[in-house]
Design a protein around this motif. Sequence first.
Motif, PDB file in Angstrom:
ATOM      1  N   ILE A 186       8.436   2.883   2.102  1.00 50.81           N
ATOM      2  CA  ILE A 186       6.985   2.933   1.747  1.00 50.81           C
ATOM      3  C   ILE A 186       6.401   4.462   2.255  1.00 50.81           C
ATOM      4  O   ILE A 186       5.558   4.952   1.826  1.00 50.81           O
ATOM      5  N   ARG A 187       6.863   4.691   3.394  1.00 54.71           N
ATOM      6  CA  ARG A 187       6.557   6.177   4.003  1.00 54.71           C
ATOM      7  C   ARG A 187       6.982   7.201   3.119  1.00 54.71           C
ATOM      8  O   ARG A 187       6.307   8.279   3.165  1.00 54.71           O
ATOM      9  N   ASP A 188       7.992   7.227   2.496  1.00 54.94           N
ATOM     10  CA  ASP A 188       8.330   8.181   1.475  1.00 54.94           C
ATOM     11  C   ASP A 188       7.303   8.108   0.094  1.00 54.94           C
ATOM     12  O   ASP A 188       7.095   9.364  -0.174  1.00 54.94           O
ATOM     13  N   TRP A 189       7.083   7.095  -0.320  1.00 53.26           N
ATOM     14  CA  TRP A 189       6.417   6.991  -1.564  1.00 53.26           C
ATOM     15  C   TRP A 189       5.157   6.921  -1.586  1.00 53.26           C
ATOM     16  O   TRP A 189       4.142   7.204  -2.441  1.00 53.26           O
ATOM     17  N   TYR A 190       4.432   6.607  -0.404  1.00 46.87           N
ATOM     18  CA  TYR A 190       3.018   6.551  -0.119  1.00 46.87           C
ATOM     19  C   TYR A 190       2.256   7.804  -0.511  1.00 46.87           C
ATOM     20  O   TYR A 190       1.235   7.792  -1.089  1.00 46.87           O
ATOM     21  N   PRO A 191       2.871   8.900  -0.039  1.00 45.21           N
ATOM     22  CA  PRO A 191       2.061  10.104  -0.275  1.00 45.21           C
ATOM     23  C   PRO A 191       1.975  10.239  -1.753  1.00 45.21           C
ATOM     24  O   PRO A 191       0.995  11.238  -2.173  1.00 45.21           O
ATOM     25  N   VAL A 192       2.833   9.772  -2.460  1.00 47.88           N
ATOM     26  CA  VAL A 192       2.812  10.191  -3.917  1.00 47.88           C
ATOM     27  C   VAL A 192       1.526   9.496  -4.534  1.00 47.88           C
ATOM     28  O   VAL A 192       0.585  10.121  -5.463  1.00 47.88           O
ATOM     29  N   VAL A 193       1.332   8.237  -4.129  1.00 48.11           N
ATOM     30  CA  VAL A 193       0.118   7.602  -4.610  1.00 48.11           C
ATOM     31  C   VAL A 193      -1.454   8.324  -4.200  1.00 48.11           C
ATOM     32  O   VAL A 193      -2.443   8.107  -4.648  1.00 48.11           O
ATOM     33  N   GLU A 194      -1.070   8.743  -2.913  1.00 50.08           N
ATOM     34  CA  GLU A 194      -2.231   9.701  -2.161  1.00 50.08           C
ATOM     35  C   GLU A 194      -2.511  10.933  -2.891  1.00 50.08           C
ATOM     36  O   GLU A 194      -3.983  11.197  -3.342  1.00 50.08           O
ATOM     37  N   LYS A 195      -1.545  11.553  -3.350  1.00 46.81           N
ATOM     38  CA  LYS A 195      -1.595  12.657  -4.268  1.00 46.81           C
ATOM     39  C   LYS A 195      -2.391  12.420  -5.543  1.00 46.81           C
ATOM     40  O   LYS A 195      -3.086  13.237  -6.123  1.00 46.81           O
ATOM     41  N   TYR A 196      -1.697  11.462  -6.310  1.00 41.92           N
ATOM     42  CA  TYR A 196      -2.152  11.114  -7.788  1.00 41.92           C
ATOM     43  C   TYR A 196      -3.098   9.960  -7.610  1.00 41.92           C
ATOM     44  O   TYR A 196      -2.830   8.879  -8.260  1.00 41.92           O
ATOM     45  N   HIS A 197      -4.071   9.903  -6.609  1.00 40.69           N
ATOM     46  CA  HIS A 197      -4.915   8.673  -6.383  1.00 40.69           C
ATOM     47  C   HIS A 197      -5.728   8.137  -7.350  1.00 40.69           C
ATOM     48  O   HIS A 197      -6.335   7.012  -7.271  1.00 40.69           O
ATOM     49  N   GLY A 198      -6.072   8.734  -8.524  1.00 39.21           N
ATOM     50  CA  GLY A 198      -6.692   8.302  -9.606  1.00 39.21           C
ATOM     51  C   GLY A 198      -8.268   7.727  -9.099  1.00 39.21           C
ATOM     52  O   GLY A 198      -8.671   6.567  -9.653  1.00 39.21           O
ATOM     53  N   ASP A 199      -8.946   8.656  -8.084  1.00 39.28           N
ATOM     54  CA  ASP A 199     -10.303   8.128  -7.731  1.00 39.28           C
ATOM     55  C   ASP A 199     -10.212   6.860  -6.869  1.00 39.28           C
ATOM     56  O   ASP A 199     -11.001   6.112  -6.865  1.00 39.28           O
ATOM     57  N   GLY A 200      -8.849   6.768  -6.283  1.00 36.67           N
ATOM     58  CA  GLY A 200      -8.736   5.767  -5.460  1.00 36.67           C
ATOM     59  C   GLY A 200      -8.192   4.652  -6.115  1.00 36.67           C
ATOM     60  O   GLY A 200      -8.239   3.458  -5.001  1.00 36.67           O
ATOM     61  N   LYS A 201      -7.962   4.399  -7.312  1.00 33.75           N
ATOM     62  CA  LYS A 201      -7.592   3.439  -7.951  1.00 33.75           C
ATOM     63  C   LYS A 201      -5.891   3.269  -7.954  1.00 33.75           C
ATOM     64  O   LYS A 201      -5.417   1.976  -8.324  1.00 33.75           O
ATOM     65  N   SER A 202      -5.294   4.243  -7.776  1.00 30.36           N
ATOM     66  CA  SER A 202      -3.696   4.162  -7.845  1.00 30.36           C
ATOM     67  C   SER A 202      -3.157   3.345  -6.573  1.00 30.36           C
ATOM     68  O   SER A 202      -3.931   3.174  -5.594  1.00 30.36           O
ATOM     69  N   ARG A 203      -2.198   2.669  -6.819  1.00 31.24           N
ATOM     70  CA  ARG A 203      -1.575   2.115  -6.039  1.00 31.24           C
ATOM     71  C   ARG A 203       0.163   1.998  -5.874  1.00 31.24           C
ATOM     72  O   ARG A 203       0.851   2.076  -6.959  1.00 31.24           O
ATOM     73  N   LEU A 204       0.530   1.939  -4.438  1.00 29.52           N
ATOM     74  CA  LEU A 204       1.893   1.807  -4.414  1.00 29.52           C
ATOM     75  C   LEU A 204       2.035   0.162  -4.301  1.00 29.52           C
ATOM     76  O   LEU A 204       1.738  -0.435  -3.348  1.00 29.52           O
ATOM     77  N   VAL A 205       2.913  -0.423  -4.978  1.00 26.69           N
ATOM     78  CA  VAL A 205       3.040  -2.096  -4.966  1.00 26.69           C
ATOM     79  C   VAL A 205       4.521  -2.484  -4.625  1.00 26.69           C
ATOM     80  O   VAL A 205       5.414  -1.957  -5.591  1.00 26.69           O
ATOM     81  N   ILE A 206       4.636  -3.031  -3.745  1.00 27.68           N
ATOM     82  CA  ILE A 206       5.807  -3.551  -3.420  1.00 27.68           C
ATOM     83  C   ILE A 206       6.020  -4.972  -3.453  1.00 27.68           C
ATOM     84  O   ILE A 206       5.094  -5.825  -3.203  1.00 27.68           O
ATOM     85  N   ILE A 207       6.956  -5.499  -4.345  1.00 28.11           N
ATOM     86  CA  ILE A 207       6.766  -6.730  -4.670  1.00 28.11           C
ATOM     87  C   ILE A 207       8.239  -7.365  -4.012  1.00 28.11           C
ATOM     88  O   ILE A 207       9.121  -7.157  -4.498  1.00 28.11           O
ATOM     89  N   ASP A 208       7.950  -8.272  -3.113  1.00 28.38           N
ATOM     90  CA  ASP A 208       9.128  -9.151  -2.342  1.00 28.38           C
ATOM     91  C   ASP A 208       9.449 -10.208  -3.263  1.00 28.38           C
ATOM     92  O   ASP A 208       8.679 -11.113  -3.553  1.00 28.38           O
ATOM     93  N   ASP A 209      10.598 -10.004  -3.452  1.00 27.42           N
ATOM     94  CA  ASP A 209      11.429 -10.991  -4.439  1.00 27.42           C
ATOM     95  C   ASP A 209      12.030 -12.158  -3.726  1.00 27.42           C
ATOM     96  O   ASP A 209      13.336 -12.531  -3.677  1.00 27.42           O
ATOM     97  N   GLY A 210      11.209 -12.772  -2.679  1.00 21.38           N
ATOM     98  CA  GLY A 210      11.640 -13.988  -2.027  1.00 21.38           C
ATOM     99  C   GLY A 210      12.556 -13.686  -0.849  1.00 21.38           C
ATOM    100  O   GLY A 210      13.646 -14.491  -0.694  1.00 21.38           O
ATOM    101  N   SER A 211      12.702 -12.600  -0.042  1.00 21.69           N
ATOM    102  CA  SER A 211      13.503 -12.047   0.806  1.00 21.69           C
ATOM    103  C   SER A 211      13.611 -13.171   1.658  1.00 21.69           C
ATOM    104  O   SER A 211      12.682 -13.938   2.165  1.00 21.69           O
ATOM    105  N   LYS A 212      15.032 -13.159   2.494  1.00 23.83           N
ATOM    106  CA  LYS A 212      15.260 -14.001   3.477  1.00 23.83           C
ATOM    107  C   LYS A 212      15.126 -13.453   4.949  1.00 23.83           C
ATOM    108  O   LYS A 212      15.591 -14.120   5.732  1.00 23.83           O
ATOM    109  N   ASP A 213      14.806 -11.985   4.777  1.00 23.80           N
ATOM    110  CA  ASP A 213      14.818 -11.354   6.046  1.00 23.80           C
ATOM    111  C   ASP A 213      13.194 -10.919   6.441  1.00 23.80           C
ATOM    112  O   ASP A 213      12.455 -11.648   5.764  1.00 23.80           O
ATOM    113  N   GLN A 214      12.971  -9.930   6.993  1.00 24.97           N
ATOM    114  CA  GLN A 214      11.898  -9.461   7.281  1.00 24.97           C
ATOM    115  C   GLN A 214      11.034  -8.471   6.475  1.00 24.97           C
ATOM    116  O   GLN A 214      10.091  -7.804   6.800  1.00 24.97           O
ATOM    117  N   THR A 215      11.581  -8.412   5.222  1.00 23.11           N
ATOM    118  CA  THR A 215      11.231  -7.221   4.347  1.00 23.11           C
ATOM    119  C   THR A 215       9.588  -7.499   4.231  1.00 23.11           C
ATOM    120  O   THR A 215       8.766  -6.581   4.260  1.00 23.11           O
TER     121      THR A 215
END
Length: 237
Positions: A21-50
């Motif tokens: 997340i920390r690595d990729w978040y600056p990318v959506v900040e740079k290409y922010h699309g007037d604040g509409k861009s998003r970094l979307v993490i989709i947790d696929d039912g993890s059994k740990d603390q993801t």
Amino acid sequence: MDVLYIIIPAYNEEANIRQVIRDWYPVVEKYHGDGKSRLVIIDDGSKDQTYAIARKQMKEMPLLKVITKNNSGHGATVLYGYQYALKKNADYIFQTDSDGQTLPEEFAAFWEQRTDYDMVIGHRSHRQDGGSRVFVTKTLKLVIRLCFGVTVTDANTPFRLMRAETLRQYIGLIPDGYNLSNVILSVIYAKKKLRVKYIPITFRPRQGGVNSINMKRIWKIGRNALRDFRVINKSLK
């Protein structure tokens, strides 16, 4: 400004997800699309603390969206993410994985060519994730050639930037919940003779945790893929 959605599926990635997340978040900040861009993490039912770890990052990252759902596998989760981004009216959709194997600093070269192609996809020319994975990729390339009659340089690369307008036209050809969504997407673009460019990318070893896909599961997926490929090829014709 163009709106970018970065889609990252995650399953049992508590060892990696915070740094990814920390690595990729600056990318959506740079290409922010007037604040509409998003970094979307989709947790696929993890059994740990993801999911819990990823959710905590949202407090300080307003362009981060974290979603959880029942486990359905990588391909189905990727497809879920694409559909989500399309519903949110993204202009461009980028997908990578949550194991830290790809480098965000290589994204800019893809973004610069976004208007010239329907999809810009990474080519893992110097892979560092083991000989067995390289063998699987080469075998998949041959199978695709035999089943679909097209040559796809690297069908399953988790580093692809897609024009949403084009994806919207063809995503319906992918069966719901399909486990090899990116593979079939690459095939569809090749069969339809869409504008696709491959760019070499770095592909590091997994940065932490354990890969949930082993060779036994790969062979099982492969057997099912042959059957599915025949059915899908008929629909493409």
